[in-house]
Scaffold this active site. Structure first.
Site, PDB file in Angstrom:
ATOM      1  N   SER A  24      11.128  -9.904  -9.851  1.00  0.00           N
ATOM      2  CA  SER A  24      11.036  -9.416 -11.222  1.00  0.00           C
ATOM      3  C   SER A  24      10.728 -10.550 -12.188  1.00  0.00           C
ATOM      4  O   SER A  24      11.263 -11.652 -12.081  1.00  0.00           O
ATOM      5  CB  SER A  24      12.365  -8.762 -11.617  1.00  0.00           C
ATOM      6  N   LYS A  48       9.180  -6.001 -13.894  1.00  0.00           N
ATOM      7  CA  LYS A  48       9.721  -6.737 -15.041  1.00  0.00           C
ATOM      8  C   LYS A  48      10.902  -5.974 -15.632  1.00  0.00           C
ATOM      9  O   LYS A  48      10.890  -4.751 -15.695  1.00  0.00           O
ATOM     10  CB  LYS A  48       8.612  -6.900 -16.066  1.00  0.00           C
ATOM     11  N   ALA A  73      11.940 -19.218 -21.052  1.00  0.00           N
ATOM     12  CA  ALA A  73      12.855 -18.493 -21.921  1.00  0.00           C
ATOM     13  C   ALA A  73      12.090 -17.306 -22.498  1.00  0.00           C
ATOM     14  O   ALA A  73      11.946 -17.166 -23.711  1.00  0.00           O
ATOM     15  CB  ALA A  73      13.408 -19.387 -23.014  1.00  0.00           C
ATOM     16  N   ILE A  74      11.547 -16.478 -21.601  1.00  0.00           N
ATOM     17  CA  ILE A  74      10.819 -15.288 -22.030  1.00  0.00           C
ATOM     18  C   ILE A  74      11.771 -14.339 -22.747  1.00  0.00           C
ATOM     19  O   ILE A  74      11.428 -13.706 -23.735  1.00  0.00           O
ATOM     20  CB  ILE A  74      10.172 -14.576 -20.827  1.00  0.00           C
ATOM     21  N   CYS A 133      20.435 -13.011 -16.381  1.00  0.00           N
ATOM     22  CA  CYS A 133      19.426 -13.717 -17.166  1.00  0.00           C
ATOM     23  C   CYS A 133      20.091 -14.757 -18.064  1.00  0.00           C
ATOM     24  O   CYS A 133      20.938 -14.415 -18.886  1.00  0.00           O
ATOM     25  CB  CYS A 133      18.624 -12.737 -18.018  1.00  0.00           C
ATOM     26  N   LYS A 168      21.647  -8.497  -9.302  1.00  0.00           N
ATOM     27  CA  LYS A 168      21.010  -9.809  -9.160  1.00  0.00           C
ATOM     28  C   LYS A 168      21.968 -10.864  -9.684  1.00  0.00           C
ATOM     29  O   LYS A 168      22.324 -10.861 -10.866  1.00  0.00           O
ATOM     30  CB  LYS A 168      19.688  -9.847  -9.927  1.00  0.00           C
ATOM     31  N   GLY A 247      12.412 -20.584  -5.413  1.00  0.00           N
ATOM     32  CA  GLY A 247      11.509 -21.668  -5.047  1.00  0.00           C
ATOM     33  C   GLY A 247      10.692 -21.458  -3.796  1.00  0.00           C
ATOM     34  O   GLY A 247      10.165 -22.423  -3.234  1.00  0.00           O
ATOM     35  N   THR A 269       7.898 -17.583  -8.980  1.00  0.00           N
ATOM     36  CA  THR A 269       7.098 -18.618  -9.634  1.00  0.00           C
ATOM     37  C   THR A 269       5.820 -18.942  -8.875  1.00  0.00           C
ATOM     38  O   THR A 269       4.774 -19.175  -9.492  1.00  0.00           O
ATOM     39  CB  THR A 269       7.944 -19.893  -9.814  1.00  0.00           C
TER      40      THR A 269
END
Length: 313
Positions: A24, A48, A73-74, A133, A168, A247, A269
């Site tokens: 996500s 998302k 930092a969306i 988050c 999560k 990662g 990522t």
């Protein structure tokens, strides 16, 4: 890939064609990548994060590269659950995607309401509860950093939906395994971990933080060894499935998580650098299995050998 290699996995009652899931936040709502990859061929897509109402996210700048990763930092920018159900979900269904909806909230009631809303929509396979988050002060992270809060939000959503519930977990706690146990006790069908690490980058010329939120979430290869350790610890603590992430950039990285105890993995990522990574990851896992005569992905899960070695003198 030979027919003898079985890449299919089950996460609770959800059957996935491969153990590789789009994480996500980095794969949008999935539809953005429909022209680049077959969405139905990915194990699943965790879309998302969805809150009840649209949310603009944090102001720019909100992304910065680090030597071995990325700081973001969306702030859970999104179109809201109702627009997702109306505008995005139909295309995902049409393209055969296995959809995991990432649910956000600032209150317990919001988590429950969003979960109910998406549960009533056709084509949602599971709910991933974003209680971790690091860029939102209200709601999620408060639940995710409290054992009681984790239990409460999981149990409340569990009562509100027939879908599998997958909280999560945050790595920004002392003992992540205890949070996995709290989630399991609350009725979670699986857990996913880890979310990003709280971090900061400063521009030494201006002496100002490089992102407007001051701090953000660190992802990418820099966090992988810590994330692998946390997955291993949680595997010792709970019986429910684990979705491991943090990662992953190639098949070897994904295999580390599986061997440590993850039933499947999420990749985030790395998708920014290579949006075609999905087939490469599954091919690499399949090749490893063929070379090591492993018939099923499930046979890899938790197969790490931690027996004490005798030193040679």
């Amino acid at each position: 890939m030979t027919a003898a290699v079985d890449l299919a996995v089950n996460v609770g009652t959800v059957a996935l064609p491969t153990p590789v899931i789009a994480a996500s936040g980095t794969f949008g709502y999935g539809t953005e990548f429909a022209g680049l990859t077959a969405l139905g061929a990915i194990g699943a897509i965790s879309v998302k994060g969805l809150s009840l109402a649209p949310y603009p996210g944090k102001p720019a700048p909100r992304l910065v590269e680090t030597p071995a990763g990325m700081l973001n930092a969306i702030g859970l920018q999104g179109i809201g659950a109702r627009r997702f159900v109306d505008e995005k979900l139909p295309e995902l269904r049409a393209r055969g995607a296995t959809v995991i909806v990432n649910v956000c909230g600032t209150t317990l009631d919001e988590y429950v309401e969003v979960s109910r809303l998406v549960s009533d929509a056709e084509g949602v396979a599971a709910i991933e509860l974003n209680i971790s988050c690091p860029n939102i002060k209200e709601g999620g992270i408060q639940f995710g950093c409290s054992l009681n809060g984790t239990f409460d939000v999981v149990s409340a959503v569990r009562k509100a939906t027939r879908l599998p519930v997958i909280p999560k977990l945050t790595p920004n706690v002392t003992d992540v395994a205890s949070f996995a146990r709290a989630a399991e006790d609350g009725g979670a069908d699986a857990v996913s971990l880890v979310n990003t690490f709280l971090a900061m980058v400063i521009d030494v010329k201006t002496r100002r933080p490089k992102i407007s939120n001051v701090v953000g979430g660190l992802s990418g290869p820099a966090i992988r060894p810590i994330a692998v350790r946390m997955v291993y610890e949680c595997r010792q603590a709970v019986k429910i499935p684990i979705l491991g992430m943090g990662g992953i950039a190639d098949a070897r990285d994904a295999l580390e998580f599986l061997i440590a105890g993850a039933d499947a993995v999420q990749v985030g990522t790395a998708n920014f650098a290579d949006p075609f990574i999905w087939s490469k990851l599954t091919a690499g896992i399949a090749d490893y299995m063929e070379r090591h005569r492993i018939a099923r992905v499930a046979d890899l899960v938790g197969s790490v050998d931690t027996a004490e070695r005798t030193a040679h003198t």
